[in-house]
Motif scaffolding. Structure first.
Motif, PDB file in Angstrom:
ATOM      1  N   LEU A 242      -5.661   8.982  11.158  1.00 25.00           N
ATOM      2  CA  LEU A 242      -5.649  10.168  10.589  1.00 25.00           C
ATOM      3  C   LEU A 242      -3.961  10.920  10.431  1.00 25.00           C
ATOM      4  CD1 LEU A 242      -8.487  12.557  11.934  1.00 25.00           C
ATOM      5  CD2 LEU A 242      -8.429  11.405   9.713  1.00 25.00           C
ATOM      6  N   LEU A 243      -3.314  10.313  11.434  1.00 26.03           N
ATOM      7  CA  LEU A 243      -1.916  10.893  11.453  1.00 26.03           C
ATOM      8  C   LEU A 243      -0.789   9.699  10.863  1.00 26.03           C
ATOM      9  CD1 LEU A 243      -1.752  12.999  14.621  1.00 26.03           C
ATOM     10  CD2 LEU A 243      -2.122  13.827  12.155  1.00 26.03           C
ATOM     11  N   ALA A 244      -1.301   8.305  10.812  1.00 28.34           N
ATOM     12  CA  ALA A 244      -0.421   7.352  10.709  1.00 28.34           C
ATOM     13  C   ALA A 244       0.485   7.674   9.429  1.00 28.34           C
ATOM     14  CB  ALA A 244      -1.136   6.048  10.222  1.00 28.34           C
ATOM     15  N   TYR A 245       0.111   8.106   8.375  1.00 27.42           N
ATOM     16  CA  TYR A 245       0.982   8.241   7.281  1.00 27.42           C
ATOM     17  C   TYR A 245       2.211   9.364   7.630  1.00 27.42           C
ATOM     18  CZ  TYR A 245       2.765  10.002   2.738  1.00 27.42           C
ATOM     19  OH  TYR A 245       3.478  10.188   1.452  1.00 27.42           O
ATOM     20  N   ARG A 246       1.834  10.537   8.255  1.00 30.03           N
ATOM     21  CA  ARG A 246       2.789  11.497   8.515  1.00 30.03           C
ATOM     22  C   ARG A 246       3.883  11.220   9.566  1.00 30.03           C
ATOM     23  NH1 ARG A 246      -1.871  14.517   7.755  1.00 30.03           N
ATOM     24  NH2 ARG A 246      -1.887  16.041   6.262  1.00 30.03           N
ATOM     25  N   VAL A 247       3.312  10.272  10.726  1.00 34.23           N
ATOM     26  CA  VAL A 247       4.094   9.771  11.720  1.00 34.23           C
ATOM     27  C   VAL A 247       5.360   8.877  11.227  1.00 34.23           C
ATOM     28  CG1 VAL A 247       4.327   8.257  13.750  1.00 34.23           C
ATOM     29  CG2 VAL A 247       2.326  10.235  13.529  1.00 34.23           C
TER      30      VAL A 247
ATOM     31  N   THR B  60      -1.992   5.674   3.262  1.00 34.71           N
ATOM     32  CA  THR B  60      -2.747   6.759   3.197  1.00 34.71           C
ATOM     33  C   THR B  60      -4.323   6.254   3.182  1.00 34.71           C
ATOM     34  OG1 THR B  60      -1.376   8.208   2.042  1.00 34.71           O
ATOM     35  CG2 THR B  60      -3.564   8.734   2.387  1.00 34.71           C
ATOM     36  N   ALA B  61      -4.321   5.247   2.360  1.00 31.30           N
ATOM     37  CA  ALA B  61      -5.823   4.650   2.348  1.00 31.30           C
ATOM     38  C   ALA B  61      -6.240   3.676   3.454  1.00 31.30           C
ATOM     39  CB  ALA B  61      -5.930   3.585   1.011  1.00 31.30           C
TER      40      ALA B  61
ATOM     41  N   THR C 294       1.630  -1.919   9.516  1.00 28.50           N
ATOM     42  CA  THR C 294       1.619  -3.197   9.340  1.00 28.50           C
ATOM     43  C   THR C 294       0.661  -3.637   8.152  1.00 28.50           C
ATOM     44  OG1 THR C 294       0.237  -3.923  11.091  1.00 28.50           O
ATOM     45  CG2 THR C 294       2.552  -3.643  11.468  1.00 28.50           C
ATOM     46  N   VAL C 295      -0.466  -3.538   8.104  1.00 26.60           N
ATOM     47  CA  VAL C 295      -1.362  -3.809   7.022  1.00 26.60           C
ATOM     48  C   VAL C 295      -0.840  -3.388   5.659  1.00 26.60           C
ATOM     49  CG1 VAL C 295      -3.536  -3.375   6.039  1.00 26.60           C
ATOM     50  CG2 VAL C 295      -3.384  -4.101   8.508  1.00 26.60           C
ATOM     51  N   SER C 296      -0.277  -2.263   5.593  1.00 26.09           N
ATOM     52  CA  SER C 296       0.268  -1.715   4.512  1.00 26.09           C
ATOM     53  C   SER C 296       1.612  -2.373   4.004  1.00 26.09           C
ATOM     54  CB  SER C 296       0.476  -0.182   4.339  1.00 26.09           C
ATOM     55  OG  SER C 296      -0.606   0.466   4.964  1.00 26.09           O
ATOM     56  N   LEU C 297       2.402  -2.851   4.871  1.00 24.73           N
ATOM     57  CA  LEU C 297       3.368  -3.726   4.615  1.00 24.73           C
ATOM     58  C   LEU C 297       3.030  -5.195   4.086  1.00 24.73           C
ATOM     59  CD1 LEU C 297       5.932  -3.175   7.778  1.00 24.73           C
ATOM     60  CD2 LEU C 297       6.534  -2.690   5.122  1.00 24.73           C
ATOM     61  N   ARG C 298       2.028  -5.693   4.772  1.00 24.08           N
ATOM     62  CA  ARG C 298       1.482  -7.083   4.184  1.00 24.08           C
ATOM     63  C   ARG C 298       0.991  -6.748   2.679  1.00 24.08           C
ATOM     64  NH1 ARG C 298      -1.678  -7.436   8.880  1.00 24.08           N
ATOM     65  NH2 ARG C 298      -3.305  -7.664   7.898  1.00 24.08           N
ATOM     66  N   GLN C 299       0.111  -5.754   2.394  1.00 25.49           N
ATOM     67  CA  GLN C 299      -0.230  -5.532   1.032  1.00 25.49           C
ATOM     68  C   GLN C 299       0.925  -5.538  -0.034  1.00 25.49           C
ATOM     69  OE1 GLN C 299      -2.686  -2.269   2.384  1.00 25.49           O
ATOM     70  NE2 GLN C 299      -4.723  -3.732   2.565  1.00 25.49           N
ATOM     71  N   SER C 300       1.892  -4.687   0.646  1.00 21.99           N
ATOM     72  CA  SER C 300       3.052  -4.256  -0.510  1.00 21.99           C
ATOM     73  C   SER C 300       3.948  -5.669  -0.527  1.00 21.99           C
ATOM     74  CB  SER C 300       4.001  -3.125   0.430  1.00 21.99           C
ATOM     75  OG  SER C 300       3.072  -2.079   0.329  1.00 21.99           O
TER      76      SER C 300
ATOM     77  N   THR D 231       2.411   8.984  -1.626  1.00 24.43           N
ATOM     78  CA  THR D 231       2.023  10.242  -1.862  1.00 24.43           C
ATOM     79  C   THR D 231       0.916  10.635  -0.823  1.00 24.43           C
ATOM     80  OG1 THR D 231       0.344  11.339  -3.535  1.00 24.43           O
ATOM     81  CG2 THR D 231       0.196   9.099  -3.169  1.00 24.43           C
ATOM     82  N   ASP D 232       0.636  12.182  -0.756  1.00 28.65           N
ATOM     83  CA  ASP D 232      -0.060  12.395   0.466  1.00 28.65           C
ATOM     84  C   ASP D 232      -1.593  12.750   0.158  1.00 28.65           C
ATOM     85  OD1 ASP D 232       2.363  14.961   1.305  1.00 28.65           O
ATOM     86  OD2 ASP D 232       1.938  13.121   2.075  1.00 28.65           O
ATOM     87  N   SER D 233      -1.907  12.367  -1.428  1.00 28.36           N
ATOM     88  CA  SER D 233      -3.242  12.177  -1.816  1.00 28.36           C
ATOM     89  C   SER D 233      -3.505  10.698  -2.613  1.00 28.36           C
ATOM     90  CB  SER D 233      -3.472  13.348  -2.732  1.00 28.36           C
ATOM     91  OG  SER D 233      -4.697  13.295  -3.285  1.00 28.36           O
ATOM     92  N   LEU D 234      -4.798  10.556  -2.214  1.00 29.81           N
ATOM     93  CA  LEU D 234      -5.471   9.257  -2.944  1.00 29.81           C
ATOM     94  C   LEU D 234      -5.573   9.598  -4.436  1.00 29.81           C
ATOM     95  CD1 LEU D 234      -7.587   7.749  -0.160  1.00 29.81           C
ATOM     96  CD2 LEU D 234      -5.512   6.813  -1.001  1.00 29.81           C
TER      97      LEU D 234
END
Length: 432
Positions: free
Chosen positions: A295-300, A154-155, A351-357, A2-5
């Motif tokens: 700021l742009l990580a999610y979009r990229v 996003t977070a 990579t942090v998001s991948l680990r958490q997932s 999602t684009d919003s938290l």
């Protein structure tokens, strides 16, 4: 994703009553606590070495201050992961932030009374380092329960962007200003920031214990010896076909980054011919690039895919280090360094998001701590290697060639990492 938290996928809050947490509602509190904590870190990280210089001019004694702050990552990362899986993660963060506040407050009083000494500074730095290991590791593993798995990128992007702003752009300059007023004032401010972080974390509702491996009640997993639990985390990471190569890649990248940063101040002064203000600006542009990356990580990541994003970041690193190896222009090197800041934060967000997932909740603290031990443990090795290489090349060829050698080493290592990553990561093997 999602684009919003405000609307992440509902996540199971590991609370005692088993009820799901309101999706994303706890994130503003966690975000605010992280902001306060990082602001205090930025201030005290400036104040510690400066205070040490008022007590000694010995270079090794000053360097030992940085060792004291980082040594706990080598000594305590693995036990910290076990504790994050055994205990309520929110209470771990509350307790450690309260401990940080107490240690810094005591130091502030000692400095105000002119009763401080180098051994006292080293002891306080070690204590704060141990608390930092617990807080930082636990902050990553608590996030899925707070925002939901679909809100992680996003977070993480927002947390890392805020960390850069508060630490690099606000905390460090503010620490310098406070030092100009009183040597004790930065520590008093840092103690207040840590205490505020603890209070904000107290406002998170529910408990945040790791889920049981078989889907039982949170915290119901049987306790074993700490060594056995650490070994389980090591085995799980090493057997994972995606996270193992990511961890090894991070270790190599951090080693080369530390090798460059170990001599960066000498490189800036002697090769780029900049003064104190110029060096401050060169370090600040890294934060500017990192802020943009957060700021742009999610979009990229969404636009390019994770595999292509990681390969692009490695290409950026090669070009940037190549500029450092060849150029003598502070402007050109500054531009290159800012791009590496963008790439580093984008890599971390993905990579942090991948680990958490990917890591099961009951193993998240332990596996994450092993991963971070590889990444952080490689940094002192890179620093030692850098010093040795510069000394050897300087005696054989010359001072400037010696100071450029770590950049050449970085280019060679990152090219090797690119080959390794290309073999292991594709759009098929890398989720998202």
């Amino acid at each position: 994703m999602t684009d919003s938290l405000s609307t992440p996928a509902p996540a199971r809050d590991p609370s005692a009553d088993g009820r799901p947490a309101p999706p994303g509602r706890g994130f503003p509190r966690l975000w605010a606590a992280s902001t306060a904590s990082n602001l205090g870190d930025g201030i005290t990280m400036i104040a510690f070495p400066w205070l040490a210089t008022t007590l000694t001019g010995d270079a090794f004694a000053i360097a030992a201050m940085g060792i004291a702050l980082r040594l706990p990552w080598l000594l305590f990362s693995l036990p910290a992961g076990v504790l994050a899986d055994r205990l309520d993660r929110r209470w771990v963060m509350v307790t450690m932030n309260a401990a940080r506040a107490l240690v810094i407050c005591v130091l502030a009083v000692l400095v105000a009374l002119d009763a401080h000494s180098l051994p006292v500074l080293y002891a306080c730095a070690l204590a704060l380092g141990f608390a930092e290991v617990m807080v930082d590791n636990t902050a990553q593993v608590i996030l899925p329960a707070v925002v939901g798995r679909d809100g992680l990128e996003t977070a993480n992007g927002r947390l890392m962007s805020t960390q850069i702003v508060t630490d690099d752009f606000v905390g460090r300059p503010l620490g310098g200003l406070l030092l100009g007023v009183s040597l004790a004032l930065p520590f008093a401010f840092g103690a207040g920031a840590a205490a505020l972080a603890a209070v904000l974390l107290l406002t998170l509702r529910g408990t945040y214990r790791a889920a049981a491996p078989a889907g039982g009640p949170p915290g119901s997993a049987p306790r074993r010896a700490m060594r056995a639990e650490i070994a389980e985390g090591v085995r799980w990471l090493w057997a994972h076909p995606l996270l193992r190569p990511l961890a090894l890649s991070l270790a190599l990248m951090n080693m080369t980054s530390a090798a460059v940063m170990a001599i960066y101040v000498l490189y800036a002064r002697e090769v780029l011919s900049v003064g104190a203000l110029g060096f401050a600006l060169l370090t600040a542009v890294t934060g500017a690039g990192g802020l943009l990356g957060g700021l742009l990580a999610y979009r990229v990541s969404r636009a390019m895919g994770r595999a292509r994003s990681l390969m692009l970041l490695l290409m950026i690193e090669v070009v940037a280090y190549g500029v450092g190896a060849l150029s003598s222009s502070a402007y050109l090197v500054g531009a290159a360094v800012s791009v590496t800041g963008f790439g580093a934060v984008l890599w971390n967000v993905i990579t942090v998001s991948l680990r958490q997932s990917l890591i099961p909740d009951h193993l998240l603290g332990r596996v994450n701590s092993v991963y971070r031990l590889l990444g952080w443990g490689a940094m002192p090795l890179g620093m030692a290697l850098s010093g040795g290489l510069v000394s050897v090349v300087e005696h054989q060829i010359g001072r400037e060639a010696g100071l450029r050698t770590p950049f050449v080493l970085a280019v060679a290592v990152i090219l090797g990492v690119m080959v390794y990553v290309r073999r292991h990561f594709t759009s098929r093997t890398l989720p998202g």
